[in-house]
Design a protein around this motif. Structure first.
Motif, short mmCIF file in Angstrom:
data_model
loop_
_atom_site.label_atom_id
_atom_site.label_comp_id
_atom_site.label_asym_id
_atom_site.label_seq_id
_atom_site.Cartn_x
_atom_site.Cartn_y
_atom_site.Cartn_z
N ARG A 122 15.95 -5.75 7.07
CA ARG A 122 16.04 -4.32 6.86
C ARG A 122 14.68 -3.84 8.54
O ARG A 122 13.77 -4.52 8.31
N GLY A 154 12.45 -0.12 10.35
CA GLY A 154 12.31 0.89 10.09
C GLY A 154 11.54 1.61 11.52
O GLY A 154 10.55 0.43 11.98
N SER A 174 9.11 -4.01 8.34
CA SER A 174 7.80 -3.57 9.06
C SER A 174 7.54 -4.37 9.89
O SER A 174 6.40 -3.99 10.93
N PRO A 190 1.10 -1.10 0.11
CA PRO A 190 -0.44 0.09 0.51
C PRO A 190 0.28 1.06 0.13
O PRO A 190 2.24 1.61 0.35
N HIS A 240 5.94 2.13 4.36
CA HIS A 240 7.34 1.09 3.62
C HIS A 240 7.02 1.14 1.85
O HIS A 240 8.10 1.38 1.51
N ASN A 292 -10.92 -3.19 9.50
CA ASN A 292 -10.74 -4.47 9.63
C ASN A 292 -9.48 -5.07 9.71
O ASN A 292 -9.91 -6.21 10.30
N PHE A 307 -0.26 -13.70 8.80
CA PHE A 307 -0.22 -12.51 9.43
C PHE A 307 0.90 -12.26 10.27
O PHE A 307 1.12 -10.83 10.97
N ARG A 338 3.32 -15.82 1.76
CA ARG A 338 2.84 -16.27 1.09
C ARG A 338 3.26 -16.97 -0.44
O ARG A 338 2.59 -17.84 -0.69
N SER A 361 0.57 -6.98 12.41
CA SER A 361 -0.19 -8.64 12.12
C SER A 361 -0.45 -7.92 10.67
O SER A 361 -1.10 -7.01 9.93
N GLY A 362 0.36 -8.47 9.76
CA GLY A 362 0.65 -8.14 8.43
C GLY A 362 1.27 -7.36 7.71
O GLY A 362 1.52 -6.69 7.05
N GLY A 363 1.97 -7.04 8.84
CA GLY A 363 2.94 -5.57 8.59
C GLY A 363 2.05 -4.07 9.27
O GLY A 363 3.14 -2.82 9.09
N TYR A 364 0.93 -4.39 10.00
CA TYR A 364 0.30 -3.29 10.35
C TYR A 364 0.62 -3.78 11.75
O TYR A 364 -0.20 -4.00 12.23
N LYS A 375 -2.17 -3.89 -4.98
CA LYS A 375 -2.26 -4.73 -3.89
C LYS A 375 -1.44 -5.79 -4.19
O LYS A 375 -1.02 -6.24 -5.27
N HIS A 403 1.85 4.28 3.68
CA HIS A 403 2.70 4.06 4.64
C HIS A 403 4.20 4.19 3.86
O HIS A 403 4.05 4.15 3.54
C1 MLC Z 1 -6.09 -7.55 5.66
N1 MLC Z 1 -6.45 -7.85 6.74
C2 MLC Z 1 -5.45 -8.04 7.29
C3 MLC Z 1 -4.73 -7.85 6.95
N2 MLC Z 1 -4.88 -7.14 6.36
N3 MLC Z 1 -6.71 -8.62 8.48
C4 MLC Z 1 -4.99 -8.65 9.95
N4 MLC Z 1 -4.07 -8.14 9.51
C5 MLC Z 1 -3.02 -7.46 7.95
N5 MLC Z 1 -2.57 -7.13 7.31
C6 MLC Z 1 -7.84 -8.88 6.51
C7 MLC Z 1 -8.76 -8.45 5.98
O1 MLC Z 1 -9.16 -7.54 6.32
C8 MLC Z 1 -9.96 -9.22 5.07
O2 MLC Z 1 -11.18 -9.52 6.19
C9 MLC Z 1 -8.91 -10.72 5.75
O3 MLC Z 1 -7.91 -10.19 6.40
C10 MLC Z 1 -8.66 -11.54 4.67
O4 MLC Z 1 -8.02 -10.24 3.46
P1 MLC Z 1 -6.88 -10.48 2.44
O5 MLC Z 1 -7.55 -11.07 1.51
O6 MLC Z 1 -6.23 -11.81 2.91
O7 MLC Z 1 -6.00 -9.75 3.36
P2 MLC Z 1 -4.98 -9.22 1.66
O8 MLC Z 1 -5.41 -8.15 1.17
O9 MLC Z 1 -4.40 -9.63 1.29
O10 MLC Z 1 -3.90 -8.30 2.78
C11 MLC Z 1 -2.45 -8.92 3.21
C12 MLC Z 1 -1.56 -8.23 3.15
C13 MLC Z 1 -1.77 -6.97 3.40
C14 MLC Z 1 -0.80 -9.15 4.16
C15 MLC Z 1 -1.10 -8.15 1.95
O11 MLC Z 1 -2.12 -6.60 4.87
C16 MLC Z 1 -0.64 -5.62 3.34
O12 MLC Z 1 -0.22 -5.35 2.55
N6 MLC Z 1 0.20 -4.80 4.16
C17 MLC Z 1 1.21 -4.27 4.50
C18 MLC Z 1 1.45 -3.83 5.75
C19 MLC Z 1 2.47 -2.78 5.40
O13 MLC Z 1 2.30 -1.48 3.59
N7 MLC Z 1 3.23 -2.21 6.29
C20 MLC Z 1 3.92 -1.00 6.20
C21 MLC Z 1 3.39 -0.48 7.58
S1 MLC Z 1 5.08 1.13 7.57
P3 MLC Z 1 -12.51 -9.47 6.13
O14 MLC Z 1 -13.15 -9.31 7.37
O15 MLC Z 1 -12.75 -8.67 5.00
O16 MLC Z 1 -12.49 -11.18 4.87
C22 MLC Z 1 6.31 -0.23 8.68
C23 MLC Z 1 7.57 1.01 8.86
C24 MLC Z 1 8.28 -0.01 8.24
O17 MLC Z 1 5.87 -1.12 9.74
O18 MLC Z 1 9.79 -1.25 8.93
O19 MLC Z 1 7.91 -0.62 7.79
#
Ligand code: MLC
Ligand code: AMP
Length: 501
Positions: A298, A300, A276, A203, A208, A466, A436, A254, A403-406, A229, A206
């Motif tokens: 790394r 951050g 992350s 995404p 990352h 979510n 996650f 994955r 969770s999953g980087g969030y 995505k 954020h």
């Molecule tokens: C989606 N869901 C999550 C989730 N992401 N639940 C928990 N943790 C997550 N991270 C939920 C959805 O809402 C959905 O709920 C269900 O899980 C299934 O969705 P999915 O299709 O499997 O999820 P998906 O869209 O594939 O997303 C997973 C993911 C995504 C890992 C691809 O979360 C993602 O792109 N994460 C990256 C986060 C990121 O960029 N972090 C950087 C932060 S910066 P329901 O109930 O609707 O079924 C930072 C600093 C640094 O930290 O060091 O970088």
């Protein structure tokens, strides 16, 4: 330089017919076309009355136009405030009111954002996944050149909200210098050149996806395969055309679950970066076995951009986050002191350098609690330095679930749970999860007739994003406490350690 961040990331590509974004429909957006779009957006924002230092809040799907809004803000000196698309209207309301944003850009399918914007005296515009919406319409007739607003390195470039242990989000103020220094360091450290093609499936709201990935690519004059995505089919199909990828550990686990992901699929890649969240050493080893590549991990944070990295050429050591990046100082101190622990012992990680943010927006007390006067930032992560100088993150001194980087702060969920009828008190913890990394578990101590768990789930869905939703809600007769009366979350985590294994 008149506007260091704009000039370095964007301005120097003016007129360049080189590819910047490879899009899913097969089309390519050149650096120059991107800059012309950004200039039109900069005019639009200025014509709407936004001045340097005003905030633009943006909660929109990932698209080239969304990135161009970021570039437009940098060019016009406006502070860019991206918001997770998963945030509910009630979460967004806080960010809009707290930041005093002058304009809120939302998805055309999210009409509630208009009400929120107007309630706080902000304007509202729209930008959809296909670049549709009022922004595109209004920008059509604008000029494709914009006089770049002069800025200094210390001027603000972006606000990124990060939750806190008290449950209230804080706007981390990032300067031009913070972003620029990190981008330049990462280009060097990770050897990015104009020939690189980054597979971008993160995404862009954020650190990352927006700064670590996009800024580095822009600073190198390279290009990105820009996927909406992370989706394994699309990622695996795009890999042969890419040279590098950045992702959270969930991306890599994955991919490893997919038999198509192998040496052949990754043959043109030179670099996989993970961050992350912690990457399990076992995933690191499986990845190498399958592909022949060693992931470069790394470390951050929103407040600091990147702090440490495993080496490009030397050993990329599994279970470590490498060494402090050039220009970044790192020390390990005893909690609540500035006293460094002896080599090899565990303590709180503190960092200092040009990457460290300016403070939290309008929260001087919070800033003082975490950012020392002499520039050291207290990360709240627990770490140690191994005998060869590699930094190892062993845990957190802050109540945080990733969770999953969030990032998810339990307090925020507990506050909602504690308000619900039939709930005496609650505790939210992170339990290990194979996909996650960690996932949310909520424990409720019943009051009177006890809680209606289905009604509580509905309330949580209305109020919180979510990814913050508990995967398990259980009622328990009491919470374990220490002699001070504090809930022993470590004991609870132990209890649920195998629930999702
Ligand atoms: C989606 N869901 C999550 C989730 N992401 N639940 C928990 N943790 C997550 N991270 C939920 C959805 O809402 C959905 O709920 C269900 O899980 C299934 O969705 P999915 O299709 O499997 O999820 P998906 O869209 O594939 O997303 C997973 C993911 C995504 C890992 C691809 O979360 C993602 O792109 N994460 C990256 C986060 C990121 O960029 N972090 C950087 C932060 S910066 P329901 O109930 O609707 O079924 C930072 C600093 C640094 O930290 O060091 O970088
Ligand atoms: P955020 O506030 O979203 O920027 O998240 C920052 C936090 O993510 C850090 O304080 C760490 O706890 C965690 N983090 C980032 N990278 C890593 C990593 N490589 N290993 C372990 N934790 C990490």
């Amino acid at each position: 330089m008149t506007n260091p961040l704009y000039d370095t990331l964007f301005g120097r590509h003016a007129g360049a017919d080189t590819p910047f974004l490879h899009l899913p429909d097969g089309s390519v957006l050149t650096h120059d076309a991107f800059l012309r779009m950004a200039a039109r957006f900069a005019h639009l924002l200025t014509d709407r009355g936004l001045q340097p230092r005003d905030r633009l809040a943006v909660q929109v799907p990932k698209s080239p136009q969304a990135l161009a809004l970021y570039a437009a803000c940098v060019q016009a000196g406006i502070v860019f405030l991206p918001l997770n698309t998963a945030y509910t209207p009630s979460e967004v309301e806080y960010f809009v009111s707290n930041s005093g944003a002058k304009l809120v850009v939302g998805d055309p399918t999210a009409p509630k954002l208009a009400d929120i914007a107007h309630q706080y005296g902000a304007q509202h515009m729209t930008l959809g996944a296909d670049g549709d919406g009022s922004i595109a319409n209004a920008a059509k007739s604008k000029s494709e050149t914009y006089p770049t607003v002069p800025r200094a390195r210390d001027d603000l470039a972006a606000f990124l909200y990060t939750s806190g242990t008290t449950g209230r989000s804080k706007g981390a103020m990032l300067t031009q210098g913070n972003l620029l220094s990190n981008a330049e360091t990462l280009v060097e450290h990770w050897r990015f050149t104009a020939d690189d093609v980054l597979l971008h499936a993160l995404p862009i709201f954020h650190t990352h996806g927006l700064f670590t990935a996009t800024n580095t690519i822009l600073a190198a004059g390279a290009s990105m395969i820009f996927l909406p995505k992370f989706e394994p089919d699309a990622v695996i199909a795009a890999l042969p055309k890419a040279t590098a990828m950045m992702g959270v550990p969930t991306f890599y686990t994955r991919l490893l679950d997919d038999p198509r992901f192998d040496r052949e699929a990754t043959r043109n890649m030179r670099l996989f970066v993970s961050g992350s969240a912690p990457l399990l050493a076992e995933v690191h080893r499986r990845f190498e076995e399958r592909t022949g590549h060693r992931i470069l991990e790394r470390y951050g944070m929103t407040e600091t951009n990147m702090n440490t990295s495993n080496p490009y050429d030397g050993e990329r050591r599994a279970g470590t986050v490498g060494f402090p990046l050039p220009g970044v100082e790192l020390r390990i101190v005893k909690p609540d002191t500035t006293e460094e622990v002896p080599q090899g012992e565990i303590g709180v990680i503190e960092v200092r350098g040009p990457n460290v943010f300016k403070g939290y927006w309008q929260m001087p007390e919070k800033t003082a609690e975490e950012l020392r006067k002499d520039g050291w930032f207290i990360t709240g992560d627990l770490g140690q330095i191994d005998p060869d100088g590699y930094v190892v993150i062993v845990g957190r001194n802050k109540d945080l679930i990733i969770s999953g980087g969030y990032n998810i702060y339990p307090k925020e969920i507990e506050q909602v749970l504690d308000e619900q009828p039939g709930v005496l008190e609650s505790a939210v913890i992170g339990a290990p999860h194979p996909d996650f990394g960690e996932t949310v578990v909520a424990l409720l101590v019943p009051d009177g007739e006890g809680p209606d768990v289905e009604a509580i789930k509905e309330t949580l869905r209305e109020r919180l994003a979510n990814y913050k939703q508990p995967r398990l809600i259980e009622t328990v007769s009491e919470l374990p406490r220490n002699t001070m009366g504090k809930v022993q979350k470590a004991a609870l985590r132990e209890r649920y350690a195998k629930t999702f294994a």
